[in-house]
Motif scaffolding. Sequence first.
Motif, PDB file in Angstrom:
ATOM      1  N   PRO A   1     -59.475   8.482 -24.373  1.00 56.02           N
ATOM      2  CA  PRO A   1     -60.807   8.771 -24.915  1.00 56.02           C
ATOM      3  C   PRO A   1     -61.908   8.741 -23.868  1.00 56.02           C
ATOM      4  CG  PRO A   1     -60.083   6.581 -25.575  1.00 56.02           C
ATOM      5  CD  PRO A   1     -58.903   7.248 -24.938  1.00 56.02           C
TER       6      PRO A   1
ATOM      7  N   ASN B   1     -59.862  13.199 -23.994  1.00 61.01           N
ATOM      8  CA  ASN B   1     -59.525  13.519 -25.398  1.00 61.01           C
ATOM      9  C   ASN B   1     -58.833  14.879 -25.510  1.00 61.01           C
ATOM     10  OD1 ASN B   1     -60.394  11.255 -26.958  1.00 61.01           O
ATOM     11  ND2 ASN B   1     -62.526  11.862 -26.625  1.00 61.01           N
TER      12      ASN B   1
ATOM     13  N   ILE C   1     -60.316  17.418 -28.163  1.00 61.65           N
ATOM     14  CA  ILE C   1     -60.397  16.990 -29.552  1.00 61.65           C
ATOM     15  C   ILE C   1     -61.635  16.132 -29.786  1.00 61.65           C
ATOM     16  CG2 ILE C   1     -59.175  15.834 -31.423  1.00 61.65           C
ATOM     17  CD1 ILE C   1     -57.784  18.365 -30.323  1.00 61.65           C
TER      18      ILE C   1
ATOM     19  N   ALA D   1     -64.114  13.514 -32.209  1.00 60.18           N
ATOM     20  CA  ALA D   1     -63.835  12.226 -32.855  1.00 60.18           C
ATOM     21  C   ALA D   1     -63.267  12.393 -34.261  1.00 60.18           C
ATOM     22  CB  ALA D   1     -65.107  11.388 -32.906  1.00 60.18           C
ATOM     23  N   ASP D   2     -63.600  13.506 -34.931  1.00 57.78           N
ATOM     24  CA  ASP D   2     -63.092  13.716 -36.285  1.00 57.78           C
ATOM     25  C   ASP D   2     -61.702  14.349 -36.314  1.00 57.78           C
ATOM     26  OD1 ASP D   2     -63.593  16.310 -35.498  1.00 57.78           O
ATOM     27  OD2 ASP D   2     -65.097  16.735 -37.034  1.00 57.78           O
ATOM     28  N   GLY D   3     -61.108  14.573 -35.136  1.00 55.81           N
ATOM     29  CA  GLY D   3     -59.767  15.122 -35.052  1.00 55.81           C
ATOM     30  C   GLY D   3     -59.707  16.632 -34.960  1.00 55.81           C
TER      31      GLY D   3
ATOM     32  N   LYS E   1     -62.729  20.446 -30.495  1.00 61.15           N
ATOM     33  CA  LYS E   1     -64.101  20.567 -30.014  1.00 61.15           C
ATOM     34  C   LYS E   1     -64.259  21.789 -29.127  1.00 61.15           C
ATOM     35  CE  LYS E   1     -67.457  17.994 -27.198  1.00 61.15           C
ATOM     36  NZ  LYS E   1     -67.671  16.720 -26.441  1.00 61.15           N
TER      37      LYS E   1
ATOM     38  N   LYS F   1     -56.829   3.434 -33.165  1.00 57.21           N
ATOM     39  CA  LYS F   1     -56.843   4.871 -33.363  1.00 57.21           C
ATOM     40  C   LYS F   1     -57.733   5.544 -32.327  1.00 57.21           C
ATOM     41  CE  LYS F   1     -57.435   8.409 -36.916  1.00 57.21           C
ATOM     42  NZ  LYS F   1     -57.811   8.695 -38.325  1.00 57.21           N
ATOM     43  N   THR F   2     -57.236   6.609 -31.731  1.00 65.89           N
ATOM     44  CA  THR F   2     -57.998   7.430 -30.798  1.00 65.89           C
ATOM     45  C   THR F   2     -57.870   8.887 -31.236  1.00 65.89           C
ATOM     46  OG1 THR F   2     -56.059   7.511 -29.335  1.00 65.89           O
ATOM     47  CG2 THR F   2     -57.744   5.869 -28.824  1.00 65.89           C
ATOM     48  N   PRO F   3     -58.822   9.753 -30.851  1.00 65.80           N
ATOM     49  CA  PRO F   3     -58.738  11.155 -31.267  1.00 65.80           C
ATOM     50  C   PRO F   3     -57.421  11.826 -30.894  1.00 65.80           C
ATOM     51  CG  PRO F   3     -60.910  10.689 -30.393  1.00 65.80           C
ATOM     52  CD  PRO F   3     -60.076   9.467 -30.131  1.00 65.80           C
TER      53      PRO F   3
END
Length: 430
Positions: A192, A223, A239, A241-243, A246, A309-311
């Motif tokens: 991240p 990410n 990616i 933060a919301d998965g 980007k 949890k990470t993206p």
Amino acid sequence: MVQVVVLGAGLGGTLMAYELRDALGREHGVAVVNKGTHYSFVPSNPWVAVGWRERQAVEVDLRPVFERRGIGFHPQGARRLNPAEKRIELNDGSSVLYDYLVIATGPELAFDEIEGFGPAAQTQSVCHIDHALGAKAAFDRLVAKPGPVLVGAVQGASCFGPAYEFAFILDKALRDAKVRDRVPMTFVTSEPYIGHLGLDGVGDTNGLLESEMRQRHIHWITNTKVDRFEDGKAHVSEIAADGNVKQAHEIPFVYAMMLPAFRGVEAVRGIEGLTNPRGFILADKYQRNPAFPEVFSVGVCVAIPPLGKTPVPVGVPKTGFMIESMVTAVTQNIASLVAGGPATAVPTWNAICLADFGDGGVAFVAQPQIPPRNVNWSSSGAWVHAAKIGFEKYFLHKIRSGTSEPFYEKLALQILGIDKLKAVQQDTAP
């Protein structure tokens, strides 16, 4: 007589055999099953990949050492473990029986999980000495015909230190070759943020590593999920933060070295009660498998859940200090069980790392490795490069001589200050 077998002869497995032999004496049997006869010092592979080391400088033939120490050796390698029968089937069809087993296989490299990934396809690797030698040939081609370089670690990777090391070592080697000005470099990682390392950072590894990258003109993207590699191009999704994606990137390269995700080796993968879905060995706080209590595990093969949890999926590394503490605890537990006592030793799971950059480096100590920590320290300087060279020489001497003296703890004591760390050790002792 009790027979103890170690499956794997990497960093953890070789030290495991030495410590078991010291603890159990000659009245009990100690044997090692490994694919091949040689120990290879994996931390030196980035140097091999740029021609700073040759194979013979970082390998040890284990046969004479094991013979001298009274350790049995089966270099055929394991085809399949049958824990219900306390038996290992070897690749030549023979079998080895055990009373206690220590699994120290290291990982299988999951290159096949991404299209075009790995030394057999479009990218290089420093995970194995053979890979590093192949990477050296590719490095020579890069010097002769400079172009864009890609370095980093893909989704699911858990060993990020060598990716940073290799980026900076490659930068130094290209500067020495007077071609760095014609080699744009991009660092792509599933972390991240830079310096996360699968550990949520240690000290100011974020600031230290970002600063080093800026000074060396290395662009980075975090990410990231690698979708595929093509000839001369990596398709990468950044990616959010919301998965969601980007930004999509197409990164050109003439040379790429990306670290893979790991999984358990085929000989143990898929055994119910022994492994998790990725094939890593399940273990309690004593490094003992709950389903098969005569089976212990040390090193990269041990199942450790991610920190959070990470993206993009990020694993937890198993550093040398952590592995050494596992080895010592397992030795004490097996020795106690053989003598009719219980397993009571718990490894400390501390981390110390010397990340070499060719002309400097970053060192960090995390105690324990998983936060929150009692010690959370990092530093950089030319001294780290010198310390890494000294560490390599000492560790290879230890493997060649067959000694099991713990080293990482001594190194941590020297780096942080003996009184400070001893006080922490006493406070956190099991």
